[in-house]
Design an enzyme around this catalytic site. Structure first.
Site, short mmCIF file in Angstrom:
data_model
loop_
_atom_site.label_atom_id
_atom_site.label_comp_id
_atom_site.label_asym_id
_atom_site.label_seq_id
_atom_site.Cartn_x
_atom_site.Cartn_y
_atom_site.Cartn_z
N HIS A 46 -8.54 5.95 10.77
CA HIS A 46 -7.89 4.73 10.30
C HIS A 46 -6.37 4.79 10.49
O HIS A 46 -5.74 3.81 10.92
CB HIS A 46 -8.25 4.50 8.83
N PHE A 98 -0.50 -2.80 8.39
CA PHE A 98 -1.16 -3.58 9.44
C PHE A 98 -0.73 -5.04 9.40
O PHE A 98 -0.68 -5.71 10.44
CB PHE A 98 -2.68 -3.46 9.30
N GLU A 99 -0.39 -5.55 8.23
CA GLU A 99 -0.02 -6.95 8.06
C GLU A 99 1.46 -7.24 8.33
O GLU A 99 1.88 -8.39 8.35
CB GLU A 99 -0.39 -7.43 6.66
N ALA A 122 -8.68 11.51 6.33
CA ALA A 122 -9.74 12.23 7.02
C ALA A 122 -10.40 11.42 8.14
O ALA A 122 -11.18 11.96 8.91
CB ALA A 122 -10.81 12.67 6.02
N THR A 123 -10.07 10.14 8.24
CA THR A 123 -10.68 9.28 9.26
C THR A 123 -9.63 8.81 10.27
O THR A 123 -8.43 8.96 10.02
CB THR A 123 -11.33 8.04 8.60
N VAL A 150 2.23 4.85 6.12
CA VAL A 150 0.85 5.11 6.53
C VAL A 150 0.68 6.62 6.48
O VAL A 150 1.39 7.36 7.18
CB VAL A 150 0.56 4.57 7.95
N PHE A 194 0.86 -1.19 0.00
CA PHE A 194 0.00 0.00 0.00
C PHE A 194 0.90 1.24 0.00
O PHE A 194 1.89 1.30 0.71
CB PHE A 194 -0.93 -0.01 1.23
#
Length: 156
Positions: free
Chosen positions: A89, A58-59, A86-87, A82, A23
């Site tokens: 997360h 996360f993994e 806006a959240t 990372v 990601f």
């Protein structure tokens, strides 16, 4: 007083892996290149590194746990990015990735470094992946090389 510290010379008897989160790959690919470059600059052959790819930060702890449990690796450099959105997360992912890597490292007593960028913007990520603020992948690998040698000194 005796000072015990590691050095920045690759111990060629140790098997090293990089775990990289795909990601934000436009950032994390640069971190991997930085890590490989640092490994080469300190006397290692980057072709001897294993690259383990995971979907996201996360993994990383799961893959780190499996890699160290296998007995195949002496040390692992964990990389990812990372980027705050806006959240909330970002907060959950960055906190769990950080804690997970720390816990797995302590569980196995083997060195791992945390080269996961936790940044507020894409611009900050780009700066830390090889422009204004250096390459944090290279820094994570240099830290890992030093830790490998420190662990060796402490075990004697």
């Amino acid at each position: 007083m005796k000072i015990v510290e590691g050095n920045l010379s690759v111990d060629k008897s140790k098997k090293v892996a990089i775990i990289n989160a795909r990601f934000n790959h436009f950032i994390t690919d640069r971190l991997v290149e930085g890590a490989k470059d640092a490994y080469a600059r300190h006397g290692g052959n980057p072709e001897e590194l294993d690259l383990i790819l995971v979907p996201g930060a996360f993994e990383i702890p799961f893959a780190l746990d499996k890699a160290l449990a296998s007995g195949k690796y002496d040390a692992v450099c964990c990389l990812g990015a990372v980027i705050r959105g806006a959240t909330p997360h970002f907060d959950y992912v960055s906190a769990e990735a950080t804690k997970g890597v720390a816990n797995v490292t302590l569980k196995y007593g083997k060195p791992a470094t945390f080269g996961v960028l936790t940044v507020d913007s894409i611009e900050q990520a780009i700066e830390r992946a090889g422009t204004k603020a250096g390459n944090k992948g290279a820094e994570a690998m240099a830290g890992l090389i030093e830790l490998i040698n420190l662990y060796g000194s402490l075990e004697k």
